[in-house]
Scaffold this motif. Structure first.
Motif, PDB file in Angstrom:
ATOM      1  N   ASN A   1     -21.555 -36.848 -27.080  1.00  0.00           N
ATOM      2  CA  ASN A   1     -21.582 -38.593 -26.886  1.00  0.00           C
ATOM      3  C   ASN A   1     -20.831 -39.235 -27.649  1.00  0.00           C
ATOM      4  O   ASN A   1     -20.314 -40.331 -27.364  1.00  0.00           O
ATOM      5  CB  ASN A   1     -23.132 -38.933 -27.040  1.00  0.00           C
ATOM      6  CG  ASN A   1     -23.949 -38.333 -25.947  1.00  0.00           C
ATOM      7  OD1 ASN A   1     -23.374 -38.047 -24.831  1.00  0.00           O
ATOM      8  ND2 ASN A   1     -25.202 -38.176 -25.952  1.00  0.00           N
ATOM      9  N   HIS A   2     -20.487 -38.633 -29.021  1.00  0.00           N
ATOM     10  CA  HIS A   2     -19.854 -39.513 -29.981  1.00  0.00           C
ATOM     11  C   HIS A   2     -18.300 -39.304 -29.617  1.00  0.00           C
ATOM     12  O   HIS A   2     -17.506 -40.127 -29.531  1.00  0.00           O
ATOM     13  CB  HIS A   2     -19.967 -38.749 -31.483  1.00  0.00           C
ATOM     14  CG  HIS A   2     -18.794 -39.055 -32.400  1.00  0.00           C
ATOM     15  ND1 HIS A   2     -18.860 -40.225 -33.176  1.00  0.00           N
ATOM     16  CD2 HIS A   2     -17.936 -38.201 -32.705  1.00  0.00           C
ATOM     17  CE1 HIS A   2     -17.891 -40.054 -34.026  1.00  0.00           C
ATOM     18  NE2 HIS A   2     -17.172 -39.104 -33.753  1.00  0.00           N
TER      19      HIS A   2
ATOM     20  N   LYS B   1     -17.186 -39.027 -26.638  1.00  0.00           N
ATOM     21  CA  LYS B   1     -17.058 -39.808 -25.744  1.00  0.00           C
ATOM     22  C   LYS B   1     -16.933 -41.399 -25.718  1.00  0.00           C
ATOM     23  O   LYS B   1     -15.851 -42.020 -25.379  1.00  0.00           O
ATOM     24  CB  LYS B   1     -18.059 -39.663 -24.648  1.00  0.00           C
ATOM     25  CG  LYS B   1     -18.301 -38.452 -23.949  1.00  0.00           C
ATOM     26  CD  LYS B   1     -19.541 -38.379 -23.003  1.00  0.00           C
ATOM     27  CE  LYS B   1     -19.641 -36.961 -22.347  1.00  0.00           C
ATOM     28  NZ  LYS B   1     -20.848 -37.006 -21.719  1.00  0.00           N
ATOM     29  N   GLU B   2     -17.642 -41.769 -26.707  1.00  0.00           N
ATOM     30  CA  GLU B   2     -17.867 -43.104 -27.154  1.00  0.00           C
ATOM     31  C   GLU B   2     -16.767 -43.543 -28.166  1.00  0.00           C
ATOM     32  O   GLU B   2     -15.898 -44.545 -27.911  1.00  0.00           O
ATOM     33  CB  GLU B   2     -19.137 -43.428 -27.766  1.00  0.00           C
ATOM     34  CG  GLU B   2     -20.138 -43.380 -26.905  1.00  0.00           C
ATOM     35  CD  GLU B   2     -21.699 -43.432 -27.754  1.00  0.00           C
ATOM     36  OE1 GLU B   2     -21.575 -43.635 -28.896  1.00  0.00           O
ATOM     37  OE2 GLU B   2     -22.667 -43.189 -26.913  1.00  0.00           O
TER      38      GLU B   2
ATOM     39  N   GLU C   1     -24.875 -32.125 -27.536  1.00  0.00           N
ATOM     40  CA  GLU C   1     -24.876 -33.371 -26.608  1.00  0.00           C
ATOM     41  C   GLU C   1     -24.654 -34.496 -27.633  1.00  0.00           C
ATOM     42  O   GLU C   1     -23.870 -35.337 -26.965  1.00  0.00           O
ATOM     43  CB  GLU C   1     -26.254 -33.501 -26.063  1.00  0.00           C
ATOM     44  CG  GLU C   1     -26.372 -32.529 -24.677  1.00  0.00           C
ATOM     45  CD  GLU C   1     -25.465 -32.359 -23.739  1.00  0.00           C
ATOM     46  OE1 GLU C   1     -24.812 -33.926 -23.330  1.00  0.00           O
ATOM     47  OE2 GLU C   1     -24.756 -31.585 -23.229  1.00  0.00           O
ATOM     48  N   GLU C   2     -25.310 -34.790 -28.898  1.00  0.00           N
ATOM     49  CA  GLU C   2     -25.035 -35.478 -29.570  1.00  0.00           C
ATOM     50  C   GLU C   2     -23.832 -35.905 -30.200  1.00  0.00           C
ATOM     51  O   GLU C   2     -22.829 -36.710 -30.248  1.00  0.00           O
ATOM     52  CB  GLU C   2     -26.034 -35.662 -30.774  1.00  0.00           C
ATOM     53  CG  GLU C   2     -26.088 -36.826 -31.767  1.00  0.00           C
ATOM     54  CD  GLU C   2     -26.854 -36.719 -32.746  1.00  0.00           C
ATOM     55  OE1 GLU C   2     -27.107 -37.427 -33.690  1.00  0.00           O
ATOM     56  OE2 GLU C   2     -27.571 -35.758 -32.896  1.00  0.00           O
TER      57      GLU C   2
ATOM     58  N   GLU D   1     -14.024 -39.808 -22.433  1.00  0.00           N
ATOM     59  CA  GLU D   1     -14.993 -40.004 -20.953  1.00  0.00           C
ATOM     60  C   GLU D   1     -14.213 -41.141 -20.499  1.00  0.00           C
ATOM     61  O   GLU D   1     -13.375 -42.061 -21.131  1.00  0.00           O
ATOM     62  CB  GLU D   1     -16.433 -40.365 -21.358  1.00  0.00           C
ATOM     63  CG  GLU D   1     -17.006 -40.960 -20.474  1.00  0.00           C
ATOM     64  CD  GLU D   1     -17.447 -39.862 -19.391  1.00  0.00           C
ATOM     65  OE1 GLU D   1     -16.574 -39.539 -18.657  1.00  0.00           O
ATOM     66  OE2 GLU D   1     -18.697 -39.388 -19.231  1.00  0.00           O
TER      67      GLU D   1
END
Length: 1127
Positions: free
Chosen positions: A258-259, A261-262, A254-255, A267
């Protein structure tokens, strides 16, 4: 920033050079760095263009259909980022559409191809070149458009084309035989099965110091550093797996996601999504799936709601999952079938995660409207909880159920976008790094504890977590059941072991990682497009609602007016258009489109408004349209828009499913499991440990047997000594004439099986003959057994040693036998005969040697000895008294280099020189390095390496042993010339095949008879060097014509193949005269064994190839030089 600032930069040029040379991974690494540096640059499309080209190249070279699709999708992801790349994007999409037979990709291809017709190629400054490019592009795009339109028009004809299949690499016979032998594995299984349970449990604890020592011995310091880094990371984090991206380490998927995506745009941008499409929750999904979906008796149910609301509220509050059995049911088979179909579709949509809340709300709107018509108030619906359960759908009639069913049939559960192929490609890539066994530590971190499940089975489920525990080894394995031998299969199976040391993600999987990232980004752009279309549709629907409200207000106004005072709906809508035109906003344009579509009675909404004034004029011309037609058209368009919004919501969820799947796979590609690399180092160590255990057990057993035999022999000797002592005490007067010696003489002949080459004679010679000296000795032995140890024997030996010692002053056996082996090569004699005119241009020793060989004077008595002495004088400074085979043969050939033909080419260059090229193709960065040509006369191989390979892989051929040994020689991908530093195998090429192929074997010179025999058995009489060098025609065969060996006393011999027989050319024999058909002759004198073959070294007929093998083994002669001649 100008376009030239990117294109003229060093990094961009380096990337182009790498693409030209085929170093695609290297180019991809540079381009990825450039894309991050120039992320906001409007000319970054040049970088995307090159990246797309790389992926197209990779798709053409890969043998996997799944990888091919992944690379193609990666190219589409690159090209779709900028409209200026539309021609390239259209082509890649067209390929994808053909591969998948996908209507979706044909539609996208058509859109991009039409957009490509508007590309002007402004970056091309030369007008003529630009016009030519435009013409070529437009021609290609029109062809693509035509094909896409044809496929879209006939979707039922779409069939996926035959993509590349995963081709199995061609396995040569030698490579098949290079697999561990079944009997070896069987032997290991048997040994493991016989071990004590305690020993097996102790084997599962791997000593870290011993492992480090083994790794350093095999992989040197680099391997030890890698192991230490792996263990240090494991001790610190207590987990084997971690995620890494952009040089950052993450502790969870998940971490990492998230990276992605950002930082990597995996995303949707928040500014694009004002209202995200939502899936239904688990509560509603459960209500849909568990219900009975039986038709309700609507009349009776409505009566209950109206007259027994309290009872209804009571049972409704007690029902589970929103379904109640208290509602009266109807015996309506047709409705029942329709309800079952609706349930099936809703459950299917939920299973595929494409059932949106908007679709649910639209379906639930039907029972609300239906019950409203039956005068059930909205509050009653809330009280009876019918708005909270899909059971309210069971209140509907057939025509309403059919409407729902027709719509749900149009909602797609699957999307033919090839995401499954990408998943398969990732699975295939990760298969070699997937580890299912746990590896833990002891409390002192001095031992690695293997998964105790391996003691019972190696089919344990994958341990994807990779967490590390600390256990006391004794307690941990105390109750472990040691059953079966699956651990041997696990140790010998290296298919899942990655052959590379741990490197950053960009070092070993950059191609597939970036391809999947581009696929994720492409999917996100598709989502953005869908959301933009959704916004337009919602705006269009809002405009229709406004139109409907204007008409309704006019209806209210008309209720108090005469008909002649009424205003047409069309006039009111037109006046509203006149008011909003000056705004020229998106909402105003959508409103004009809606009014125009209503007046033109369009079946579908349109959004093209090229000119506001023209659109307004079209509306003004329709002001006389009747009210009924206006209302009918508005109602139809509202229904169409509603359905479109619902369908686009489902498509958004479908695309989002693909995005989530691709993102999960991208995160998987970012995972590193240190156990993969640990097992690469540990499995060979463990196998070695088992083999050492087995060898020790065998050695102990042999030692025990020898000790027993020695004890028996000692007892026997003691008994014999006592008998001899008793005899010696007897007086000669006590002996009679009838007394016979206790020694019996037997002559035993051991015949060997014939193993001739195909063209060799298989016959063996007749009865053995024994020299008169041997017969005399035999007779003397019968008369007096003590003659076996006569004192005169020592004086005779001393005399022979003195004679030979005097001759050895001018004699070198290595030179003698190597020269004889060379002179036995047929092509050498033929070449010399063709170049006799050159005899006067060389040293006298060489001139005399070759003159005598051609004229055959060399066969005369004493000639060869004088020639050898002269040659030794010429080479004395070079070889001195050396017995080094390689040094001697090279010295001779160097001396022969002055012998040249009329064109100036040396005899040695023509016949013996091997001009070899090496090429290294990096398996990681695909950098190709060509090394300078190197010339040599011989190839040198370690005899112990040959022996070990032959013992391990019994059926392997000699030439394949040479190939395997050479494969162990690796070179690093040169960083200085643009490589990555990775170690790779080196491929060998030769520009021509020399007539003579020479192999020199290096020995430790401490080998036993068995080791010499095993090594000799590995040799082959005929070899095919096309298996050793790349690019040669198959069956480039060479036959062994002569060979040089060295005995225990450093005395050399020469064996030559003459007249279909192998002959030992002794010190006094050049032609190999046949002195008898010698076989293995052994004389037994009582208990003493004497091998008479050692007595005849000159001119001995050895026999067939199998006899040669026995010859070397029995006499402990090490074959050192092998001369092969081209067939």
């Amino acid at each position: 920033m100008e376009s030239s600032s990117i294109k003229e930069g060093k990094l961009y040029k380096d990337a182009k050079d790498h693409i030209t040379k085929g170093n695609y991974i290297k180019a991809l690494k540079i381009l990825e760095d450039l894309s991050r540096i120039h992320k906001e640059d409007q000319n970054a499309w040049h970088i995307r263009l090159k990246q797309g080209q790389v992926f197209l190249k990779l798709s053409q070279e890969t043998e996997s259909s799944d990888m091919e699709f992944t690379y193609l999708l990666g190219s589409v992801g690159c090209y779709s980022e900028d409209d200026r790349l539309s021609p390239y994007c259209a082509k890649s999409l067209h390929i994808l559409a053909n591969k998948l037979g996908s209507l979706m990709y044909y539609k996208r291809c058509l859109t991009k191809a039409k957009l490509a017709l508007t590309v002007t190629f402004e970056d091309i400054t030369d007008s003529a070149i630009r016009q030519k490019r435009l013409n070529e592009t437009n021609k290609a795009m029109l062809k693509v458009i035509k094909d896409a339109e044809s496929k879209i028009a006939s979707p039922e004809t779409l069939v996926a084309s035959t993509m590349k299949q995963i081709s199995q690499p061609k396995v040569l016979e030698s490579e098949k035989s290079s697999e561990p032998r079944e009997d070896v594995i069987k032997r290991m299984r048997s040994f493991w099965a016989g071990l004590d349970v305690k020993v097996k449990r102790e084997f599962m604890t791997v000593s870290i110091p011993k492992l480090k020592s083994h790794v350093e011995r095999v992989w040197y310091r680099d391997g030890r550093d890698v192991l230490e880094n792996i263990l240090a990371s494991a001790r610190k984090d207590m987990i084997w797996t971690f995620w890494m991206c952009c040089s950052k380490k993450f502790s969870s998927a998940e971490e990492c996601k998230n990276h992605l995506k950002e930082v990597h745009a995996a995303e949707l941008k928040p500014c694009i999504i004002k209202e995200r499409v939502q899936r239904i929750g688990k509560d509603w999904a459960r209500k849909i799936s568990v219900g009975s979906w039986e038709p309700v008796d609507v009349v009776a149910a409505v009566e209950m709601i109206k007259n027994q609301l309290a009872d209804v509220k009571l049972f409704a509050s007690k029902c589970k999952n929103g379904w109640s059995r208290e509602w009266p049911l109807a015996a309506d088979e047709e409705r029942g079938k329709l309800l079952k179909k609706i349930k099936f579709l809703l459950v299917s949509l939920w299973d595929h995660k494409t059932l949106s809340c908007s679709v649910r709300d639209w379906v639930m709107h039907f029972p609300a409207k239906h019950l409203e018509k039956l005068e059930v108030s909205a509050q009653s619906l809330v009280d009876s909880r019918l708005v909270e359960t899909p059971q309210s759908i069971c209140f509907l009639e057939c025509h309403e159920l059919n409407q729902i069913l027709d719509f749900l049939n149009n909602v797609k559960c699957k999307r033919n976008d090839g995401t499954d192929l990408v998943c398969r490609a990732v699975d295939s890539f990760l298969d070699r790094t997937r580890v299912k066994e746990k590896i833990d530590f002891d409390p002192q971190f001095s031992f690695l504890l293997l998964d105790r499940r391996l003691l019972k089975s190696n089919n344990a489920p994958c341990d994807d977590e990779g967490t590390i525990n600390v256990f006391d080894p004794i307690v941990h394995y105390a109750k472990a059941h040691a059953q079966g031998d699956d651990i041997i299969s696990w140790l010998t199976n290296n298919n899942s072991v990655d052959k590379t040391f741990p490197k950053p993600v960009r070092e070993y999987n950059l191609d597939i990682w970036v391809a999947v990232l581009r696929a994720v980004q492409f999917t996100c752009r598709n989502l953005e497009t869908k959301y933009e279309n959704r916004v337009l549709l919602l705006g269009y629907g809002a405009a229709l609602t406004i139109l409907e409200s204007i008409c309704m207000r006019e209806d209210e106004r008309r209720s108090n007016l005469q008909e002649d005072q009424w205003i047409r709906y069309a006039c009111l809508l037109c006046d509203r258009c006149e008011e909003i035109v000056p705004e020229n906003s998106l909402a105003a344009r959508i409103y004009l489109c809606a009014v125009r579509d209503v007046f033109e009675r369009a079946l579908l909404p349109t959004f093209d408004v090229p000119d506001l004034e023209d659109c307004l004029n079209q509306i003004r011309e329709q002001k006389s349209l009747s009210d009924d037609k206006v209302l009918e058209s508005i109602g139809l368009l509202i229904l169409v828009v509603t359905h479109k919004v619902l369908l686009i919501d489902s498509k958004i969820l479908l695309i989002d499913n693909s995005r989530i799947t691709l993102l999960n796979n991208l995160a998987r590609l970012s995972v590193f499991d240190n156990r993969t690399y640990l097992l690469q180092l540990m499995k060979p160590f463990l196998l070695n440990e088992i083999m050492n255990m087995e060898h020790k057990a065998k050695a102990d057993a042999v030692a025990a047997d020898l000790a027993l035999e020695e004890e028996k022999s000692k007892k026997k000797n003691d008994k014999t000594s006592k008998q001899r002592a008793s005899t010696s005490k007897s007086s000669p007067l006590d002996q009679t004439v009838e007394h016979k010696p206790p020694v019996n003489l037997e002559l035993t002949t051991v015949e060997e099986d014939s193993m001739e080459p195909e063209n060799a004679l298989a016959s063996e010679s007749g009865p053995l003959e024994i020299s008169s000296k041997t017969q005399t000795q035999e007779e003397a032995t019968k008369d007096d057994p003590d003659m076996l140890n006569m004192p005169g024997e020592d004086s005779l030996s001393a005399h022979l040693e003195s004679t030979l010692g005097g001759a050895a002053v001018r004699y070198n056996s290595a030179l003698d036998m190597t020269l004889k082996a060379l002179l036995n090569i047929k092509v050498l004699k033929e070449d010399l005969k063709k170049n006799t005119q050159q005899f006067q241009q060389v040293p006298s020793a060489l001139q005399n040697l070759f003159t005598s060989l051609v004229s055959e004077v060399i066969k005369n008595e004493g000639v060869y000895s004088r020639l050898l002495s002269d040659l030794l004088t010429s080479l004395e400074e070079v070889i001195s008294e050396s017995s080094d085979a390689a040094k001697v043969v090279v010295a001779i050939l160097e001396f022969w280099c002055c012998w040249k033909n009329p064109e100036g080419e040396s005899l040695v260059t023509r016949l013996f020189t091997l001009a070899e090229n090496e090429r290294m193709s990096c398996r990681k960065c695909r950098w190709i390095t060509n090394y300078p040509e190197q010339s040599s006369y011989v190839i040198v191989m370690a005899a112990d390496s040959i022996r070990k390979l032959k013992c391990t892989f019994e059926s392997i051929k000699f030439v394949d042993i040479l190939k395997v040994i050479r494969m162990e020689y690796q070179k690093s991908c040169d960083i200085k010339t643009g490589g990555c530093g990775e170690s790779n195998f080196v491929h060998h090429f030769i520009s021509r095949c020399p007539p003579v192929f020479t192999i020199v074997l290096e020995w430790e010179k401490s080998e036993t008879e068995k080791e010499i025999s095993e090594t000799t058995k590995a040799l082959d009489w005929e070899i095919d060097i096309s298996r050793l060098y790349v690019g040669l025609e198959p069956n480039t065969n060479y036959q062994l014509v002569s060979m040089v060996g060295c005995g225990e006393e450093e005395e050399h011999i020469c064996l030559a193949y003459e007249n279909n027989r192998w002959v030992n050319l002794g010190r006094e024999s050049l032609a190999g005269e046949d002195v008898g058909s010698w076989k293995s002759v052994v004389c037994f004198f009582g208990e003493m064994q004497v091998n008479l073959r050692r007595e005849s070294l000159a001119g001995e007929d050895v026999g067939n190839w199998k006899s040669v093998v026995s010859f070397f083994g029995e006499r402990k002669i090490r074959p050192e030089i092998l001369f092969y001649e081209a067939v």
